[in-house]
Design an enzyme around this catalytic site. Structure first.
Site, PDB file in Angstrom:
ATOM      1  CB  SER A  57      32.718 -25.928  15.989  1.00  0.00           C
ATOM      2  OG  SER A  57      33.313 -24.707  16.039  1.00  0.00           O
ATOM      3  CE  LYS A 106      30.205 -21.990  14.518  1.00  0.00           C
ATOM      4  NZ  LYS A 106      30.474 -23.209  14.848  1.00  0.00           N
TER       5      LYS A 106
END
Lengths: 181, 165
Positions: free
Chosen positions: A62, A104
């Site tokens: 990701s 993230k």
């Protein structure tokens, strides 16, 4: 006679030069000082890696292309001691504990309104410049108004389908620290 | 010297007694942590496990839950669930574990909060399930409520927690 014997026996028990150097290399000239140094090193490592720098291993795609799968990194837990997280920071977000965390990037700050429109990120209606985004995407997400203590985080790899990518709002207390490298 | 020896012996005995006490009468938190370790071990299944082994594991797994479990689950591959009994849990586990390869279940983080009366507890946990042949592990944060029923800590409520809402 006794002195000669003593000298001889001492000379006979002297270790060879290489053995002496090995001993110095391994335990130093003064073993007590070496022991103290080792103890200090162990305590320092324990404190640093337990409370300040958290070693992590990235798992998943990701955060591609910025962070590759199975790469190793470090999280600075003190990064936000004096100031709040900033837009663009890559942070680690804890789940129930620190053994497993999400990595993230923060793209929206508390109080802002964020939306995805054909892959572009809109903050308060204006397009966000994202130099770390290398590939276009087609994500769409209706506007979300963040609370006073909420950040919006998302991974860098937006080539994957939106439904398979974990992203969204996270409260401040979940942010463990800033990824260092 | 004699006094020092006596004090030393008394200290060793005291430590031994405390250790023995914690082993024989573990705290509810310790028991619950052990329970989840057993749960992970039971839910994990190797790729070469036969149907009988899977059925046995499913029956054992159901034993960790109360007769009726309140669920508030929203799982990626399972969907929404509101309540389940032991039989449904057994069937669900059998369906999940017989999909192909093995499955490894772990609870890397457990935060146990025991109620003051020591009859119920809430556990915030992260569960990971690695299924053979799949690249990414399933990772989910959950909140589990347990009650002490007939001397056993049984799961009475399970709900998913959305880490990123």
């Amino acid at each position: 006679m006794t002195e000669d014997q003593t000298r001889q026996s001492t000379a006979g028990s002297t270790p060879p030069r290489w053995a002496r150097w090995v001993r110095i290399a391994v335990i130093g000239r003064n073993p007590k000082v070496t022991l103290v140094r080792v103890a200090i090193l162990i305590v320092t490592c324990f404190v640093v890696f337990r409370f300040v720098l958290l070693p992590i291993r990235v798992e998943g795609i990701s955060m591609l292309p910025t962070y590759k799968d199975r790469s190793v990194n470090v999280v600075n837990r003190l990064a936000y001691l004096w100031h709040d997280p900033q837009r663009g920071d890559v942070v680690s977000i804890r789940l129930a504990g620190p053994h497993l965390m999400y990595m993230k990037r923060i793209i929206a700050l508390p109080g802002e309104t964020i939306a995805f429109e054909h892959g572009r990120v809109l903050i308060n209606g204006e397009v966000l410049d994202e130099p770390y985004e290398k590939t276009p995407c087609d994500w769409n997400c209706p506007p979300v108004k963040l609370g006073p203590d909420e950040f919006f985080v998302v991974g860098d790899n937006r080539t994957m389908p939106q439904q398979f990518h974990k992203f969204g709002e996270t409260p401040r207390y979940r942010i463990v620290g800033k990824v260092l490298l | 010297m004699k006094i020092a020896f006596r004090i030393g012996s008394a200290a060793v005995l005291a430590v031994l007694a405390v250790w023995l006490w914690t082993v024989l009468c573990p705290s509810p938190e310790k028991v619950i942590r052990q329970r989840f370790a057993d749960l992970a071990r039971t839910a994990s299944v190797s790729a070469d496990a036969g149907d009988l082994a899977r059925l046995s594991a499913a029956r054992s797994l159901a034993g960790f839950f109360a007769t009726n479990v309140e669920m508030n689950l929203d799982l990626p591959r399972v969907g929404r669930l509101s309540s389940m009994d032991r039989e449904e849990i057994t069937q669900m586990y059998l369906a999940a574990s017989s999909r192909g390869g093995g499955m490894q279940v772990k609870f890397p983080d457990l935060n146990v909060t025991v109620a003051p009366d020591s009859l119920s507890a809430v556990v915030d946990l992260t569960v990971t399930a690695t299924i053979a042949g799949e690249a990414d592990a399933i990772v989910q944060e959950m909140k589990v409520t347990l009650h002490k029923i007939d001397g056993q800590w049984l799961i009475t409520r399970v709900e998913t927690v959305r880490t990123l809402s």
